[in-house]
Design a protein around this motif. Sequence first.
Motif, mmCIF file in Angstrom:
data_model
loop_
_atom_site.group_PDB
_atom_site.id
_atom_site.type_symbol
_atom_site.label_atom_id
_atom_site.label_comp_id
_atom_site.label_asym_id
_atom_site.label_seq_id
_atom_site.Cartn_x
_atom_site.Cartn_y
_atom_site.Cartn_z
ATOM 1 N N ILE A 1 41.544 -25.450 -22.353
ATOM 2 C CA ILE A 1 42.453 -26.285 -23.138
ATOM 3 C C ILE A 1 41.736 -27.515 -23.669
ATOM 4 C CG2 ILE A 1 44.524 -27.734 -23.034
ATOM 5 C CD1 ILE A 1 45.757 -25.705 -21.188
ATOM 6 N N GLY A 2 40.973 -28.166 -22.792
ATOM 7 C CA GLY A 2 40.247 -29.364 -23.235
ATOM 8 C C GLY A 2 39.262 -29.058 -24.336
ATOM 9 N N LEU A 3 38.534 -27.963 -24.200
ATOM 10 C CA LEU A 3 37.562 -27.582 -25.225
ATOM 11 C C LEU A 3 38.248 -27.253 -26.549
ATOM 12 C CD1 LEU A 3 35.217 -25.361 -23.025
ATOM 13 C CD2 LEU A 3 34.689 -27.621 -23.957
ATOM 14 N N LEU A 4 39.429 -26.607 -26.467
ATOM 15 C CA LEU A 4 40.174 -26.277 -27.699
ATOM 16 C C LEU A 4 40.679 -27.543 -28.376
ATOM 17 C CD1 LEU A 4 42.181 -23.164 -26.459
ATOM 18 C CD2 LEU A 4 40.388 -23.165 -28.187
ATOM 19 N N LEU A 5 41.163 -28.499 -27.575
ATOM 20 C CA LEU A 5 41.659 -29.758 -28.153
ATOM 21 C C LEU A 5 40.544 -30.514 -28.861
ATOM 22 C CD1 LEU A 5 44.143 -31.088 -25.446
ATOM 23 C CD2 LEU A 5 44.678 -30.541 -27.830
ATOM 24 N N LYS A 6 39.343 -30.484 -28.277
ATOM 25 C CA LYS A 6 38.209 -31.199 -28.865
ATOM 26 C C LYS A 6 37.618 -30.451 -30.048
ATOM 27 C CE LYS A 6 36.715 -33.329 -24.515
ATOM 28 N NZ LYS A 6 35.610 -33.390 -23.489
ATOM 29 N N GLN A 7 38.106 -29.231 -30.266
ATOM 30 C CA GLN A 7 37.511 -28.356 -31.289
ATOM 31 C C GLN A 7 36.008 -28.270 -31.076
ATOM 32 O OE1 GLN A 7 38.832 -29.157 -35.313
ATOM 33 N NE2 GLN A 7 40.936 -29.569 -34.651
ATOM 34 N N SER A 8 35.671 -27.975 -29.842
ATOM 35 C CA SER A 8 34.286 -28.010 -29.379
ATOM 36 C C SER A 8 33.388 -27.047 -30.166
ATOM 37 C CB SER A 8 34.258 -27.641 -27.890
ATOM 38 O OG SER A 8 32.949 -27.380 -27.476
ATOM 39 N N LYS A 9 32.291 -27.588 -30.683
ATOM 40 C CA LYS A 9 31.318 -26.757 -31.384
ATOM 41 C C LYS A 9 30.632 -25.796 -30.421
ATOM 42 C CE LYS A 9 30.293 -30.041 -35.095
ATOM 43 N NZ LYS A 9 29.235 -30.836 -35.763
ATOM 44 N N LEU B 1 32.064 -24.412 -27.818
ATOM 45 C CA LEU B 1 32.989 -23.297 -27.610
ATOM 46 C C LEU B 1 32.972 -22.347 -28.800
ATOM 47 C CD1 LEU B 1 35.187 -21.941 -25.919
ATOM 48 C CD2 LEU B 1 36.872 -23.402 -27.052
ATOM 49 N N THR B 2 32.910 -22.928 -30.012
ATOM 50 C CA THR B 2 32.876 -22.096 -31.215
ATOM 51 C C THR B 2 31.642 -21.209 -31.241
ATOM 52 O OG1 THR B 2 34.082 -23.780 -32.457
ATOM 53 C CG2 THR B 2 32.905 -22.117 -33.737
ATOM 54 N N LYS B 3 30.477 -21.802 -30.913
ATOM 55 C CA LYS B 3 29.241 -21.024 -30.891
ATOM 56 C C LYS B 3 29.312 -19.921 -29.842
ATOM 57 C CE LYS B 3 26.085 -24.607 -32.602
ATOM 58 N NZ LYS B 3 24.900 -25.460 -32.271
ATOM 59 N N LEU B 4 29.877 -20.274 -28.656
ATOM 60 C CA LEU B 4 29.981 -19.295 -27.585
ATOM 61 C C LEU B 4 30.862 -18.115 -28.003
ATOM 62 C CD1 LEU B 4 29.479 -18.393 -24.677
ATOM 63 C CD2 LEU B 4 31.454 -19.782 -23.989
ATOM 64 N N LEU B 5 32.023 -18.419 -28.618
ATOM 65 C CA LEU B 5 32.941 -17.362 -29.035
ATOM 66 C C LEU B 5 32.338 -16.494 -30.135
ATOM 67 C CD1 LEU B 5 36.340 -19.299 -28.978
ATOM 68 C CD2 LEU B 5 35.541 -17.583 -27.351
ATOM 69 N N LYS B 6 31.631 -17.128 -31.069
ATOM 70 C CA LYS B 6 30.985 -16.362 -32.127
ATOM 71 C C LYS B 6 29.893 -15.455 -31.560
ATOM 72 C CE LYS B 6 30.061 -18.111 -36.129
ATOM 73 N NZ LYS B 6 29.529 -18.996 -37.201
ATOM 74 N N TRP B 7 29.177 -15.988 -30.540
ATOM 75 C CA TRP B 7 28.113 -15.182 -29.913
ATOM 76 C C TRP B 7 28.717 -13.989 -29.163
ATOM 77 C CZ3 TRP B 7 26.931 -14.318 -24.658
ATOM 78 C CH2 TRP B 7 25.715 -13.663 -24.420
ATOM 79 N N LEU B 8 29.900 -14.215 -28.567
ATOM 80 C CA LEU B 8 30.532 -13.151 -27.806
ATOM 81 C C LEU B 8 31.146 -12.070 -28.698
ATOM 82 C CD1 LEU B 8 32.312 -15.193 -24.982
ATOM 83 C CD2 LEU B 8 30.472 -13.525 -24.666
#
Length: 472
Positions: free
Chosen positions: A452-460, A462-469
């Motif tokens: 939740i915290g990472l989504l709120l921060k729009q964490s880059k 997290l974005t890189k991790l999800l794209k890699w996955l």
Amino acid sequence: MTTDTAQIASLSAQFTSLQNAFLDNPYPSIHSRIAILKKLRSRIVELEEELISAVSKDFGYRTAFDTLLGDILPTVQGLSHIIKKLPKWSKPSKRSVGLSLWPSKVSVTYQPKGVVGVIAPWNYPIQLAVVPVITAIAAGNKVMLKLSEFTPHTNAVLEKLFDDKMSQHVCVVQGGSDVASEFSSLPFAHLLFTGSTGVGKLVMKAASKNLTPVTLELGGKSPVIITEQADVAKAAHALLFGKMANAGQICVAPDYVFVPKTLESQLIKQLCELYKKHFKQGVEGKNLTSIISDSHYARLAEYLVQAQELGANVIKPLEQNQQDADKHRMGLHLVTNVTDDMQLMQDELFGPILPIKSYGKLDDVLDYIKQHPNPLALYILGQDKEAQEYIIKQTLSGTVAVNDTLVQVTADDAPFGGVGHSGMGHYHGKEGFLTFSHAKNTLVSGSFNPRIGLLLKQSKLLTKLLKWLYIK
């Protein structure tokens, strides 16, 4: 005030009463559902002779065998199966969350929908009324049951089955087409209709005003394909049983048969000999069920007259005792040289008339079937496994039976339903439980949830991790 007018006036009040009962207890325990089902099973067994007698009165005459085999046994058997399997069916289904939703957990829970409507037909007035009801109850719902106006004696016994003690769970409605029309317009959580394709369209149209989901168990013209390597004697046995049970008044009865040209005369001979053996008294026999009404008898008789006028050959296995208009009783009639402009090749027959079409190439048969509405049942009679597999893959039908007829619909652990003009949706067994349940996606997260915290921060990161996955 007429009976139908009074019924229509009370429909909304009956629906509201059941709706309020459901809202008071929207998730009845599995134990309480099973208790209701056990009570119904015991009551059906107690009412067996009364039900057999009542159905026979409604038909003019119906064999005890047809009622026991086609109505009572499948209903009791279905109840026993549901009672045994319900605890397992009702358990939440665990699902994978994937890394993107870790560490949460996801499951599917099966929740009662509310008040379910069931519109039952006349041809199997016990099974086709009670089985949808018990399946809906198993899913935790309340039920309004509309019975056929063609079976008043049976309806009276069914009202005893669903007595005052069951009024908080099931409401029985009687009446004609006007009542059925208003019934279809009620805001049910789900509506199941069994009957003709034409009426099914009207039911679906009425239900659409409330966005009520529907299950339609219809019918159509179920074909039989006899393959080139078939044992004709065995094929004739299966075919005669499928056509003469309940005098052919079954939604999955064999409607017409394709037979290789080289086997046509042999098939006709075998069918006639078998009929003479098992129905030697014809319409005077006690093993032949009557046509439900004068109007249905007249419809069948007209098919035969019109077919002969257009060049068909009608074959009667017996020289006499083939028809009795006064008692609306009819024996087997085989019809050859049939063409598509004949009414008996356009309408679902629902009677002991069997059109026979000879063929040269199997692909011509399959082309014919595919050019017509998808049937509720398709039958393959023959021992050629390659031909069986080819036919099954090349055709689309609600059910298939190989070297058998009718009994595929009694498989408790398999779904039953049509496709296209022969229906939509399924019931019976687990699929029935799922039909009358709402499958609710349920996600549960604990106190540790960094996502939740990472989504709120729009964490880059997290974005890189999800794209890699997921985007590779």
